[in-house]
Scaffold this active site. Structure first.
Site, PDB file in Angstrom:
ATOM      1  N   SER A 164      37.548  44.276  36.213  1.00 31.61           N
ATOM      2  CA  SER A 164      36.909  44.150  37.532  1.00 31.61           C
ATOM      3  C   SER A 164      36.082  45.396  37.826  1.00 31.61           C
ATOM      4  O   SER A 164      36.612  46.513  37.842  1.00 31.61           O
ATOM      5  CB  SER A 164      37.976  43.971  38.611  1.00 31.61           C
ATOM      6  OG  SER A 164      37.401  44.235  39.873  1.00 31.61           O
ATOM      7  N   HIS A 213      34.614  41.090  35.301  1.00 29.89           N
ATOM      8  CA  HIS A 213      35.003  40.375  36.525  1.00 29.89           C
ATOM      9  C   HIS A 213      34.224  40.952  37.703  1.00 29.89           C
ATOM     10  O   HIS A 213      34.255  42.156  37.963  1.00 29.89           O
ATOM     11  CB  HIS A 213      36.507  40.567  36.720  1.00 29.89           C
ATOM     12  CG  HIS A 213      37.108  39.833  37.865  1.00 29.89           C
ATOM     13  ND1 HIS A 213      37.532  38.525  37.786  1.00 29.89           N
ATOM     14  CD2 HIS A 213      37.380  40.226  39.128  1.00 29.89           C
ATOM     15  CE1 HIS A 213      38.047  38.154  38.941  1.00 29.89           C
ATOM     16  NE2 HIS A 213      37.956  39.168  39.790  1.00 29.89           N
ATOM     17  N   ASP A 264      33.631  40.808  41.689  1.00 29.50           N
ATOM     18  CA  ASP A 264      34.264  40.398  42.943  1.00 29.50           C
ATOM     19  C   ASP A 264      33.229  40.289  44.054  1.00 29.50           C
ATOM     20  O   ASP A 264      32.687  41.293  44.511  1.00 29.50           O
ATOM     21  CB  ASP A 264      35.340  41.415  43.330  1.00 29.50           C
ATOM     22  CG  ASP A 264      36.572  41.290  42.451  1.00 29.50           C
ATOM     23  OD1 ASP A 264      37.109  40.170  42.347  1.00 29.50           O
ATOM     24  OD2 ASP A 264      36.984  42.303  41.863  1.00 29.50           O
ATOM     25  N   MET A 307      32.485  39.354  47.866  1.00 32.66           N
ATOM     26  CA  MET A 307      33.202  39.264  49.149  1.00 32.66           C
ATOM     27  C   MET A 307      32.200  39.198  50.295  1.00 32.66           C
ATOM     28  O   MET A 307      31.162  39.860  50.243  1.00 32.66           O
ATOM     29  CB  MET A 307      34.098  40.486  49.323  1.00 32.66           C
ATOM     30  CG  MET A 307      35.051  40.700  48.158  1.00 32.66           C
ATOM     31  SD  MET A 307      36.218  42.014  48.505  1.00 32.66           S
ATOM     32  CE  MET A 307      37.041  42.153  46.911  1.00 32.66           C
ATOM     33  N   HIS A 332      34.120  36.017  40.767  1.00 32.39           N
ATOM     34  CA  HIS A 332      35.209  35.613  41.660  1.00 32.39           C
ATOM     35  C   HIS A 332      34.658  35.572  43.079  1.00 32.39           C
ATOM     36  O   HIS A 332      34.390  36.607  43.679  1.00 32.39           O
ATOM     37  CB  HIS A 332      36.338  36.649  41.511  1.00 32.39           C
ATOM     38  CG  HIS A 332      37.538  36.401  42.338  1.00 32.39           C
ATOM     39  ND1 HIS A 332      38.568  37.313  42.446  1.00 32.39           N
ATOM     40  CD2 HIS A 332      37.923  35.342  43.104  1.00 32.39           C
ATOM     41  CE1 HIS A 332      39.509  36.839  43.242  1.00 32.39           C
ATOM     42  NE2 HIS A 332      39.140  35.643  43.662  1.00 32.39           N
ATOM     43  N   MET A 351      34.990  35.277  46.685  1.00 30.90           N
ATOM     44  CA  MET A 351      35.876  35.356  47.854  1.00 30.90           C
ATOM     45  C   MET A 351      34.991  35.231  49.094  1.00 30.90           C
ATOM     46  O   MET A 351      34.838  36.161  49.888  1.00 30.90           O
ATOM     47  CB  MET A 351      36.636  36.688  47.821  1.00 30.90           C
ATOM     48  CG  MET A 351      37.698  36.712  46.734  1.00 30.90           C
ATOM     49  SD  MET A 351      38.220  38.376  46.298  1.00 30.90           S
ATOM     50  CE  MET A 351      36.918  38.796  45.153  1.00 30.90           C
ATOM     51  N   MET A 410      46.209  34.959  42.619  1.00 27.46           N
ATOM     52  CA  MET A 410      46.037  36.281  43.236  1.00 27.46           C
ATOM     53  C   MET A 410      47.414  36.924  43.401  1.00 27.46           C
ATOM     54  O   MET A 410      48.312  36.337  44.018  1.00 27.46           O
ATOM     55  CB  MET A 410      45.379  36.170  44.614  1.00 27.46           C
ATOM     56  CG  MET A 410      43.899  35.852  44.611  1.00 27.46           C
ATOM     57  SD  MET A 410      42.852  36.980  43.666  1.00 27.46           S
ATOM     58  CE  MET A 410      43.219  38.565  44.416  1.00 27.46           C
ATOM     59  N   ASP A 418      45.218  38.270  39.097  1.00 27.08           N
ATOM     60  CA  ASP A 418      44.303  39.280  39.637  1.00 27.08           C
ATOM     61  C   ASP A 418      44.960  40.041  40.779  1.00 27.08           C
ATOM     62  O   ASP A 418      45.368  39.445  41.772  1.00 27.08           O
ATOM     63  CB  ASP A 418      43.045  38.544  40.155  1.00 27.08           C
ATOM     64  CG  ASP A 418      41.946  39.471  40.618  1.00 27.08           C
ATOM     65  OD1 ASP A 418      42.057  40.694  40.423  1.00 27.08           O
ATOM     66  OD2 ASP A 418      40.950  38.951  41.170  1.00 27.08           O
TER      67      ASP A 418
HETATM   68  C1  DX5 Z   1      40.818  41.866  44.901  1.00 28.07           C
HETATM   69  C2  DX5 Z   1      39.922  41.506  43.747  1.00 28.07           C
HETATM   70  C3  DX5 Z   1      40.384  42.063  42.461  1.00 28.07           C
HETATM   71  C4  DX5 Z   1      40.414  43.562  42.429  1.00 28.07           C
HETATM   72  C5  DX5 Z   1      41.500  43.986  41.513  1.00 28.07           C
HETATM   73  O1  DX5 Z   1      40.458  41.164  46.009  1.00 28.07           O
HETATM   74  O2  DX5 Z   1      39.810  40.112  43.594  1.00 28.07           O
HETATM   75  O3  DX5 Z   1      39.633  41.561  41.361  1.00 28.07           O
HETATM   76  O4  DX5 Z   1      39.217  44.137  41.989  1.00 28.07           O
HETATM   77  O5  DX5 Z   1      41.640  45.342  41.631  1.00 28.07           O
HETATM   78  P1  DX5 Z   1      42.954  46.089  41.170  1.00 28.07           P
HETATM   79  O6  DX5 Z   1      43.076  45.860  39.696  1.00 28.07           O
HETATM   80  O7  DX5 Z   1      42.672  47.491  41.528  1.00 28.07           O
HETATM   81  O8  DX5 Z   1      44.097  45.497  41.943  1.00 28.07           O
HETATM   82 ZN    ZN Z   2      38.892  39.426  41.664  1.00 28.36          ZN
END
Ligand code: DX5
Ligand code: ZN
Length: 223
Positions: free
Chosen positions: A7, A32, A34, A36, A65, A67, A136, A174
């Protein structure tokens, strides 16, 4: 072979291409990304323009991913930008069947993700349709949170559901994944581990951090 999806959320964004190259050289399997929106999760991160910027920097699949609320509005944009896997949250998709079909119609892999408080039963009808299921193990929104221990049992129950149905989507986890937590989720049946802060921790190099995660998995006897 257990896959590692790195990620970029915890990477140094001032030199993102370089950090992705380090992850690839260290043996990451996916990158990965993320995404948001400040609505579904409290944080705001990146959109298709960053995915397009990353695309030429790596040969690895871009595992995006989402979100975000109403992800169906942006699927085509992310595919055009170079995404290879698009994962949506069941909590954001009242028409999950159609959303999955839309992703597949765009020619990329379709993933579905569940928040820690969302039951595996919400997946039952779509499991035969998806390429990846993402559990998650923290509340989505931020990197660097602590792994929620009950996620191990959730992974184990999902593995059972898939085995009983004879289905083989990739089972991903994740949140809070590192050398301490990776062994338990792998033993429970996870095949893709997503890790951010454990890979980009400043104390050691990306290569060393990836090696430590891999070694912790190898000790479980898993490939
Ligand atoms: C959280 C993300 C993850 C995050 C994981 O909302 O979806 O992908 O980057 O980060 P770590 O490995 O630091 O928990
Ligand atoms: Zn993620």
């Amino acid at each position: 072979m257990t896959k590692l999806s790195v990620s970029i959320l915890s990477a140094d964004f001032s030199r993102l291409g370089q950090q992705v190259a380090e992850a690839e050289a260290a043996g990451a399997d996916y990158i990965h990304v993320d995404v948001m929106d400040g609505h579904f999760v409290p944080n705001l991160t990146i959109g298709p323009v960053v995915v397009a910027g990353l695309r030429p920097t790596t040969r690895l699949p871009l595992d995006v991913h989402l979100m975000i609320e109403a992800p169906e509005r942006y699927l085509a944009d992310f595919v055009k930008a170079g995404a290879d896997i698009l994962t949506v949250h069941v909590e954001t998709c009242p028409h999950l069947y159609s959303t999955i079909q839309q992703i597949k119609g765009l020619g990329v892999k379709a993933g579905v993700s569940l928040n820690p408080g969302t039951s595996l039963s919400t997946l039952e009808e779509v499991l035969p349709l998806v390429d990846l299921v993402l559990v998650m193990s923290v509340e989505p929104g931020f990197g660097g949170q602590s792994f929620i221990p009950s996620s191990v049992d959730k992974v184990r129950r999902l593995r059972e559901m898939l085995d009983q149905a004879g289905l083989r989507p990739e089972l991903a986890v994740d949140g809070g994944i590192g050398p301490q937590t990776a062994p338990a989720v792998v033993k429970a049946g996870a095949e893709v581990l997503i890790a951010g802060s454990a890979v980009f921790s400043k104390k050691k190099s990306v290569a060393e951090n990836v090696r430590e995660i891999r070694e912790s998995i190898a000790k479980t006897g898993a490939p």
